[in-house]
Design a protein around this motif. Sequence first.
Motif, PDB file in Angstrom:
ATOM      1  N   GLU A 199     -31.787   8.837 -54.845  1.00 54.01           N
ATOM      2  CA  GLU A 199     -33.056   8.396 -54.278  1.00 54.01           C
ATOM      3  C   GLU A 199     -34.176   8.412 -55.324  1.00 54.01           C
ATOM      4  O   GLU A 199     -34.234   9.309 -56.166  1.00 54.01           O
ATOM      5  CB  GLU A 199     -33.478   9.319 -53.128  1.00 54.01           C
ATOM      6  CG  GLU A 199     -32.551   9.323 -51.932  1.00 54.01           C
ATOM      7  CD  GLU A 199     -32.615   8.049 -51.124  1.00 54.01           C
ATOM      8  OE1 GLU A 199     -33.630   7.323 -51.220  1.00 54.01           O
ATOM      9  OE2 GLU A 199     -31.647   7.767 -50.393  1.00 54.01           O
ATOM     10  N   SER A 248     -36.318  10.178 -60.157  1.00 51.47           N
ATOM     11  CA  SER A 248     -35.123  10.037 -59.323  1.00 51.47           C
ATOM     12  C   SER A 248     -34.431  11.379 -59.146  1.00 51.47           C
ATOM     13  O   SER A 248     -34.544  12.270 -59.997  1.00 51.47           O
ATOM     14  CB  SER A 248     -34.131   9.052 -59.955  1.00 51.47           C
ATOM     15  OG  SER A 248     -34.710   7.796 -60.180  1.00 51.47           O
ATOM     16  N   CYS A 270     -34.292   9.642 -45.286  1.00 47.86           N
ATOM     17  CA  CYS A 270     -34.168   8.553 -46.251  1.00 47.86           C
ATOM     18  C   CYS A 270     -32.705   8.090 -46.329  1.00 47.86           C
ATOM     19  O   CYS A 270     -31.813   8.706 -45.733  1.00 47.86           O
ATOM     20  CB  CYS A 270     -34.694   8.981 -47.618  1.00 47.86           C
ATOM     21  SG  CYS A 270     -33.895  10.437 -48.316  1.00 47.86           S
ATOM     22  N   ASN A 271     -32.452   7.035 -47.067  1.00 50.07           N
ATOM     23  CA  ASN A 271     -31.149   6.349 -47.009  1.00 50.07           C
ATOM     24  C   ASN A 271     -29.952   7.281 -47.191  1.00 50.07           C
ATOM     25  O   ASN A 271     -28.975   7.199 -46.448  1.00 50.07           O
ATOM     26  CB  ASN A 271     -31.092   5.244 -48.065  1.00 50.07           C
ATOM     27  CG  ASN A 271     -31.995   4.079 -47.708  1.00 50.07           C
ATOM     28  OD1 ASN A 271     -32.338   3.877 -46.549  1.00 50.07           O
ATOM     29  ND2 ASN A 271     -32.399   3.319 -48.707  1.00 50.07           N
ATOM     30  N   CYS A 300     -30.285  10.827 -47.735  1.00 48.89           N
ATOM     31  CA  CYS A 300     -30.710  12.241 -47.674  1.00 48.89           C
ATOM     32  C   CYS A 300     -29.817  13.097 -46.773  1.00 48.89           C
ATOM     33  O   CYS A 300     -29.697  14.310 -46.986  1.00 48.89           O
ATOM     34  CB  CYS A 300     -32.152  12.333 -47.193  1.00 48.89           C
ATOM     35  SG  CYS A 300     -33.361  11.838 -48.449  1.00 48.89           S
TER      36      CYS A 300
END
Length: 206
Positions: free
Chosen positions: A170, A151, A28-29, A31
């Motif tokens: 995230e 989140s 993910c962006n 992670c």
Amino acid sequence: MRMKCLCAIAALLCAAGIGRADGIGPNCNTCQGSIYTLTFAAAGTNTWDIFYTIDTSGYNGGGTLLDDVAFKATSMFPTTTTLLAAPGGIGDWTVENGGINSGGCDGTGGGFVCAFADSLGVAPSVPDGTYVWEFQIVTTQPPLTGSFASSIKARYTNGDGSKVGALVSEPITLQSSTVPEPSSLLLLGSSLLGLGTILRRRLVRS
């Protein structure tokens, strides 16, 4: 025959809901190769246990320590938050309301709870294994269980305590604890009993 029975038992365990909850990562962006999971379980009236798990075995963000973590599981700050478990022991961590910025826990962000290592010497090293923080929150707000409604945040640092790489931030789906419901346990027990009976009969015949 025994192998077939073992496979059937494994399938039943999966059907009963026993297993690891789905997380986000490693791609993910923000992670950075780690995998993040957030789960909850009821612990009493308006009381919830929140488990924040980070598998850092694939971490590739360049830091060496993980010194701050935060989660948002309800829409408002909890009335009270107690840390029940943490890497190295709860005595190594401090908990406060709020999220995380580049300098660490920042005290802002409605609903967020943050935990920070009291010193760099007790912060868990990365990349390494899987780390788990268990929080107990008291709140009148229901858990945010919608898809990606909760989140998580985390901060990785170098040995000097300076942030390295992206600040993890995230959306995540807060999932129920993987302990099976009583009805699932009953189904599992009945099925295993049936498998045991079949196996015993076939062994006797052979």
